[in-house]
Structures are given as structure tokens and as C-alpha cells.
Design a protein around this motif. Sequence first.
Motif, PDB file in Angstrom:
ATOM      1  N   GLY A 101       9.180  39.038  92.385  1.00 37.71           N
ATOM      2  CA  GLY A 101       8.537  38.107  91.472  1.00 37.71           C
ATOM      3  C   GLY A 101       7.568  37.156  92.129  1.00 37.71           C
ATOM      4  O   GLY A 101       6.858  36.402  91.444  1.00 37.71           O
ATOM      5  N   VAL A 102       7.494  37.168  93.473  1.00 37.98           N
ATOM      6  CA  VAL A 102       6.659  36.239  94.232  1.00 37.98           C
ATOM      7  C   VAL A 102       5.210  36.717  94.234  1.00 37.98           C
ATOM      8  O   VAL A 102       4.926  37.895  94.479  1.00 37.98           O
ATOM      9  CB  VAL A 102       7.184  36.111  95.673  1.00 37.98           C
ATOM     10  N   LYS A 103       4.279  35.795  93.988  1.00 35.15           N
ATOM     11  CA  LYS A 103       2.855  36.112  94.028  1.00 35.15           C
ATOM     12  C   LYS A 103       2.369  36.062  95.474  1.00 35.15           C
ATOM     13  O   LYS A 103       2.550  35.065  96.177  1.00 35.15           O
ATOM     14  CB  LYS A 103       2.052  35.127  93.181  1.00 35.15           C
ATOM     15  N   VAL A 104       1.762  37.159  95.922  1.00 31.79           N
ATOM     16  CA  VAL A 104       1.179  37.251  97.257  1.00 31.79           C
ATOM     17  C   VAL A 104      -0.247  37.772  97.086  1.00 31.79           C
ATOM     18  O   VAL A 104      -0.445  38.848  96.509  1.00 31.79           O
ATOM     19  CB  VAL A 104       1.979  38.191  98.172  1.00 31.79           C
ATOM     20  N   PHE A 105      -1.234  37.028  97.586  1.00 27.88           N
ATOM     21  CA  PHE A 105      -2.631  37.416  97.411  1.00 27.88           C
ATOM     22  C   PHE A 105      -3.219  37.857  98.744  1.00 27.88           C
ATOM     23  O   PHE A 105      -3.074  37.183  99.762  1.00 27.88           O
ATOM     24  CB  PHE A 105      -3.442  36.243  96.842  1.00 27.88           C
ATOM     25  N   GLY A 106      -3.873  39.032  98.715  1.00 31.00           N
ATOM     26  CA  GLY A 106      -4.474  39.567  99.918  1.00 31.00           C
ATOM     27  C   GLY A 106      -5.565  38.665 100.460  1.00 31.00           C
ATOM     28  O   GLY A 106      -6.268  37.983  99.713  1.00 31.00           O
ATOM     29  N   ALA A 107      -5.704  38.655 101.805  1.00 30.54           N
ATOM     30  CA  ALA A 107      -6.703  37.820 102.452  1.00 30.54           C
ATOM     31  C   ALA A 107      -8.033  38.528 102.631  1.00 30.54           C
ATOM     32  O   ALA A 107      -9.053  37.876 102.865  1.00 30.54           O
ATOM     33  CB  ALA A 107      -6.194  37.350 103.813  1.00 30.54           C
ATOM     34  N   CYS A 108      -8.041  39.848 102.530  1.00 30.70           N
ATOM     35  CA  CYS A 108      -9.265  40.614 102.740  1.00 30.70           C
ATOM     36  C   CYS A 108     -10.056  40.688 101.439  1.00 30.70           C
ATOM     37  O   CYS A 108      -9.554  41.197 100.428  1.00 30.70           O
ATOM     38  CB  CYS A 108      -8.924  42.022 103.229  1.00 30.70           C
ATOM     39  N   VAL A 109     -11.286  40.207 101.450  1.00 31.81           N
ATOM     40  CA  VAL A 109     -12.102  40.254 100.239  1.00 31.81           C
ATOM     41  C   VAL A 109     -12.463  41.683  99.877  1.00 31.81           C
ATOM     42  O   VAL A 109     -12.853  41.965  98.734  1.00 31.81           O
ATOM     43  CB  VAL A 109     -13.383  39.409 100.410  1.00 31.81           C
ATOM     44  N   ASP A 110     -12.331  42.618 100.821  1.00 34.15           N
ATOM     45  CA  ASP A 110     -12.601  44.028 100.563  1.00 34.15           C
ATOM     46  C   ASP A 110     -11.342  44.801 100.173  1.00 34.15           C
ATOM     47  O   ASP A 110     -11.339  46.025 100.154  1.00 34.15           O
ATOM     48  CB  ASP A 110     -13.239  44.682 101.796  1.00 34.15           C
ATOM     49  N   LYS A 111     -10.240  44.100  99.898  1.00 28.73           N
ATOM     50  CA  LYS A 111      -8.992  44.673  99.388  1.00 28.73           C
ATOM     51  C   LYS A 111      -8.365  45.679 100.355  1.00 28.73           C
ATOM     52  O   LYS A 111      -7.802  46.688  99.943  1.00 28.73           O
ATOM     53  CB  LYS A 111      -9.223  45.344  98.029  1.00 28.73           C
ATOM     54  N   MET A 112      -8.436  45.401 101.649  1.00 28.78           N
ATOM     55  CA  MET A 112      -7.813  46.280 102.636  1.00 28.78           C
ATOM     56  C   MET A 112      -6.348  45.952 102.878  1.00 28.78           C
ATOM     57  O   MET A 112      -5.700  46.607 103.708  1.00 28.78           O
ATOM     58  CB  MET A 112      -8.574  46.205 103.961  1.00 28.78           C
TER      59      MET A 112
ATOM     60  N   VAL B 224     -19.806  39.741  98.556  1.00 27.77           N
ATOM     61  CA  VAL B 224     -18.636  40.533  98.895  1.00 27.77           C
ATOM     62  C   VAL B 224     -18.961  42.004  98.667  1.00 27.77           C
ATOM     63  O   VAL B 224     -19.357  42.392  97.560  1.00 27.77           O
ATOM     64  CB  VAL B 224     -17.419  40.114  98.045  1.00 27.77           C
ATOM     65  N   TYR B 225     -18.787  42.824  99.694  1.00 27.51           N
ATOM     66  CA  TYR B 225     -19.178  44.224  99.592  1.00 27.51           C
ATOM     67  C   TYR B 225     -18.149  45.013  98.787  1.00 27.51           C
ATOM     68  O   TYR B 225     -16.938  44.922  99.034  1.00 27.51           O
ATOM     69  CB  TYR B 225     -19.323  44.843 100.989  1.00 27.51           C
ATOM     70  N   ASN B 226     -18.634  45.763  97.817  1.00 33.38           N
ATOM     71  CA  ASN B 226     -17.782  46.586  96.960  1.00 33.38           C
ATOM     72  C   ASN B 226     -17.960  48.043  97.372  1.00 33.38           C
ATOM     73  O   ASN B 226     -19.046  48.621  97.210  1.00 33.38           O
ATOM     74  CB  ASN B 226     -18.178  46.394  95.488  1.00 33.38           C
TER      75      ASN B 226
END
Length: 771
Positions: free
Chosen positions: A193-204, A558-560
Motif C-alpha cells: 500500500g506504500v507509494k514509491v515514486f521512481g527517480a528516473c524521469v525516463d522510467k528506468m 524529458v526524453y520519451n
Amino acid sequence: MTTIVNMVSMVRTLDVAETGAGAFTALSSTFVFVLLLSVVSDANAQQVLRGHVHDAATREDVINANVLVVGTTHGTVTDESGHFEMTLEAGAYTLRVSAIGYAAQSYAIQVGADELSPLHVALQPTIMLFDEVVINSDAEFVNDLAAPPRKLNATEDLLGRVPGAGFIQRANFAWEPVIRGMNGAQVGLVIDGVKVFGACVDKMDPTSAYVEVENLEKLELSKGGFDLNNASQIGGSVNLVTEKPRFDVPFHLSGETGYESVSTLRRARVVGGASYGNTAVRGSFSYKVADDFTPGGRDAIANSGYAKNNYKLDATQRLGGGHAVGASVLVDNAWDVGYPVLLMDATLASARIYSATHSWTPSSTGGWLRGLDTRVYHNTVDHWMDDFARDVSEREVMRAMNMPMFGKTRTSGFLSRAAMRFGIHNLGVTLDGYYTTAFGDMWMFSEFETIPDMYLLNLGDTVVRHGAVVADWQFPVSARANLRINGRIDHSPRDVESESARAVLEGRWETDELATTYSVPNLSATLEYAVNPTTRLRLSTATVGRLPSHVENYGHYVYNYVDGYFYTGNPGLKPERSRQVEVGVERYTARYAVRLGAYFNHIRNYIIGQDDGGFLSQSSTLRFRTYMNASAATLMGAELSGVVQVFRATELAASGSYTRGQNLDVDEPLPLIPPLSGLLSLRHTRQKFWGELEARAAMPQNRVSEIVAEEDGTDGYFVVNLRGAYQLPRGVEIKAGVENVFDYFYHEHLSFGNLPSRGRNLFMSVGFKIN
């Protein structure tokens, strides 16, 4: 709801084309030989356990309820009067009792010299809106019928077998979940249930990479926006429920070491724990290292290896009066992670997840408050990327320029859930709040001395505050029908605190007001009707929304990797709004089970990228877009899964899914929509042996997004896998198998840059368990 417990399977005979060659033939012979050994093995029965299962609300018998001995494949089903019996050797066991339309329950059983008392089980009616994988040290149940009877080598192996679920593949590591064509912020991905957000803006660095299988107790996957307990989303949610300390044994220790040929992967894991009185602790550690992997029939993909370790520590203290407190630390580190089809590699990715819990379960069942669980948490995620190991002189994008990047997120929050019962009404109330900060930057170093170094702020100290209230109300509306109403309200102010980032975004949007606040109401309802004790119909409807991510609001250049554009965030984005409907039917009998569902999803304010229109957007190598709201998009599809008992210890399972997405603005398909795909599995289980012959297939996908994402089509594929295991004395187990038996060259439609999938992979592991 779980698979039929006593339906288990194996490969009987297989006529394989001569292209399979030596490795497969040798492993098949070993597989059959081990099977023959397992057939002659037998257990010495000690006592007979008898029991009865009934509906807690109506007191009616529950037929075809599954009764499983956790940690084994030994189980049975209740008869037409709700009774069951099974023989057990001396020892301590945990029984799990479950049935369609009811919440599962577990019971501790001690088999010894004393005669066993009959077990009386009262199951609470409930409407399950998610696929549940319940895992233990040896086996698992999956709410979806075609899921495997044993845990595989990675969390992705489990999630990827549920119809309608898949992964975006950027490398041989850290795949991002996709549910019914939805991904990213459209899917809620949480750990306990814990929210954890990735640090990589490229979703790695998706959150799913942080939980290894040895720490996974249960995986809950909801499809669509019908279960709102974990997140405000329109695509679904994944809750990775981790293992906790055990009080049923004073000491336990297990370990495993394994090897995979396709990438020369070497891995090892160990789990241990102890309990004394009202105190219990648990710890785990795992390590993986992989070289470049080899696709089917081709040379190895350069720069595709990785290394990783993961450890978790937990402690629980019972305080009396039904109260318990706990603490947990989860640490995950990955380094030298190659991304061969992306611009950069990850030199280091590090996550730290801390939490403290309090739970209370009243000793008396007479009150209206049935339980209270509270968790406070804090997590840190850091991610470093660079391209210093690459030859950038001829690279198409940002040619002759090295671009090291760094990103970090910090999240603190709380989660409190109360379970209540008022007569026949069950009510759950959840308070969900968190505070997140995010930062990301990049340096650009040219190979030409005449070009000065440059600095780019991708995320300038963005701040997201989020609070939500959730209500989950379930009650019977008649003797055969149950209704579930799930409501959620989310409130989320957000802003940018860095003055440099504010200056850039204020200039882009010609405003000094970047702060924005979202308030999103969500509501879903599900009606489940029992045609008879073995067949149920389900109708679900929802009107839900999902908030833009902090990158979609405030990201800068941010590169997509989907379309090859650099994206700028939009603080004026509207939340995506979705109206969904789903119909389904489920039938469970003692011989077979089947589940069929179809859904439709209409999305307003669908978030896409729109060309900036400036002179840079005309460049062939530097192309720029801004996140904008399209008017609407639709998704529709169907999923089917089933299992049938072929022989007493053999079952045949199958599943299939299809999704069709359409962008109504430009009248073209949505990107990243998987094709029609399916799975067929023949599985066999004896007391000490289990085996599986599996075939996975997908049709070509030529419905692609050419305008928005410049997506290309993919060919279909047919892949055969063979797996098995044998339990030796003293708690030792050997697992072995061959994946992609015929070394077929293919790639999934959701793999970036047409990254090929893994070729023939011979794997083997040896594990032990001490209780």
C-alpha cells in the motif's frame, strides 16, 4: 477465489520437431525420469482432518471450497454438504480455505498424537475485484486460473501470466507493468500500500523492481478502475504485499542458488527468521549478476547485463489485547544496468523503503469495529545514468555529447484502514496521505572543445501533497446477490520550488502561477449474482479519474523513448476521466473452472504529446512536444482463462486476452497496445515432483500509433517452455527447465526499440528449507 486446488499438471508426451536438438532432448529425458521417481514415492498418513465450511452470513453450506495445505500441493474441495477431509502426516501446518465470492481464511493445524478436532470454517462473503497471487515457500495460488502452481524466478514471471497484464521492456531488467493497455501513472503500483515514486524521469526504475520473489507474500492486481483502495487510477493497480515475520515456527531458514544460460545469470538468496513468545523477526538477502543476454538464434545483445542486490528486515511485537507493532526496512541496489536500445545506461539505482505499523484485531467478534491497521512510511529513491561507455560520435540524438543524469525522490506518508461490520453490511474506510519531492538534472559535455558544457534541470524540486479518503461498502441485496460500492476522493496540491525551474516553466507558459490543485472524485459499483453454487455473474461500472504525474506537470525536456521526442510538462493539465463497464462470468466445479470477462473504457482528457511547433520541432534529431489533453480515447477487450482436470494429478490450463485502443482525436490506435495473446499449460504435481509444459503465443500487432507515437508493427510468435522440480530428502529441492525451447527469435510489441526477447534459456537452481 483461487484455482482448483487438486488440479495439478505435468507433461505426458511431447512430439517435438527435430529443430529442438540436444539440450531439450536431454532435459526432457531427465524430466520424465524424475517424474517416474515421483510416482513411486508415497507418504505415511498419520491422521484424518475433517471439517465443514459454511457462509458466515447465511450459515449455508459452501460447496467446492478449496482447502489447501500451505507450502504443499496437498488439498481438497468441499462436497455438496460443505464437508471435507484429508490425511496429514505429523507436524505443524497452515490451512488456507477459499471459495468463489468469499474472503479466504487461514488456520494453524498441529498434527500429533492427539486426535484432531473437526474444523469449522465460516467464510465471509466478499466481491473480489483483483487477481490475487498468494505465495509461500513452495507453491502459490493465483486467483486467475491459468497462473502457475509454483513460484517462478522473478516477480515479473508471476505478473506476466495474468490475462490482460504485460510489461514495457526497456532492457533485461526492471520491466514496467501494463494493464489492459494502460501504463505509467494510469496504473497504481504500490508496495504494501506504500507509494514509491521512481527517480528516473525516463522510467528506468519501476517500483516492481524493488520486491524480489523471496519477499513477496501476495500479489494483488486489479484491472480497470473498479478497486479504488490503493490508488486513484483508470487502468488498474498492483499491490506487492511483502512477507512478514512468522510466529508459527521458532526458527526457519531457506536458501537457493541458481544459474540461467541465456545471460549467464548467477543468483543466490537466503531467508531466515525466528520467534520467541510475542516477538518475531525475519530477514532476507539476494544477489544477482547477469552478462549480456542472447536472443533466439543470434549473437548476444551488447551492453544488456546488470548486477543487483536486495535485502529486507522485519520485526513484529505482539502487545496483547489484539495489538501488534512492526517495523520494516527494504533496500534494493542495482548497478551497471545496460539499456542497449536507450540513450544511456544506469550506473546505480538505489531504493530505501522504511515503514512502521500498528495493527489491532479485537478478541471478540461482537463489536462493530473488526480491525484497524496503520502504517507510516518514508522512502528514498536515487538514480544515476550516463553514456560514458557509449560511442556517442555517431548517435542520432544529441550527437557527440555525453549526458550524465541524476534523479531522486523522497516520499513520506501514512495509510490507515479500519474494517467495520454492521449486521450484514461490511464497511472498510481508508485514509491515505503522502508528501513527495522530486528532482532531476542532466549535464551535457560535448566532444568538441569549442562547444561549452551545458546544464539542464529536468525536474526542479517539485512538491506533491496528496490526501485521500476511501470507503468500501459490501452487503448482500438478496440470497444470491452481493453489491460492492467503492468510493474515493483525492485532493492533491502541487508546485515547483526551484527558482531556476520556475523561471523556465514560467517563461514557457507565460505565467508566474505554476501551483495547481486537483480534487478528483471516484466511484465504482459491482453486482455479483450467484446463478447456482458454482456459477456467478458479475457486472461492474465505474466513473474514475487519474491525476497527472509530477513529470507530466513540471518536467522539462524529458526524453520519451516511445516516440523519440523531448517533452515539457504542463501545469494546466486536466485529470484523465474514465467511464468503464465490465461484465464477467465465473464457473468453478470439481473438474474444471472457467472465467470470462469483457470490458469497455471511455477516457476523456486523455494525456498525449503535442508538437511544440517551433523551429526545433522540425529537426530530425531534436524534436519537442508538450503534454496536452486530447478529447477522448477508448479501450475495449476481453479475457478468458480456464483450467480442467485431465487426470488426478494433471491439469490443463489456458488463458487469452485481447485489447483494442483508439485515439478519437486523430482516429488512430493508441500506442503500446498488446496484440491478441494466449497461454496453454499442461501441469502435473506429485508429492515430491511438479512439472509444466507451457506454450505462449501472440498474434501480429499491426494496429499501431503512427501519428502520435510513430510506432511500428510486430510479428507474432510461438514459444515453448518446460519447467520442473523435485524435492529431495532433508528439505532440498532441485528446479530446472528450458525457456524458449526452440530458440525462437522474436520481440514483444511492448519492448522499446524492438529489443529482442531472450533466446533458449537453460536454468537450474538448488534450494533448501529448514523449519
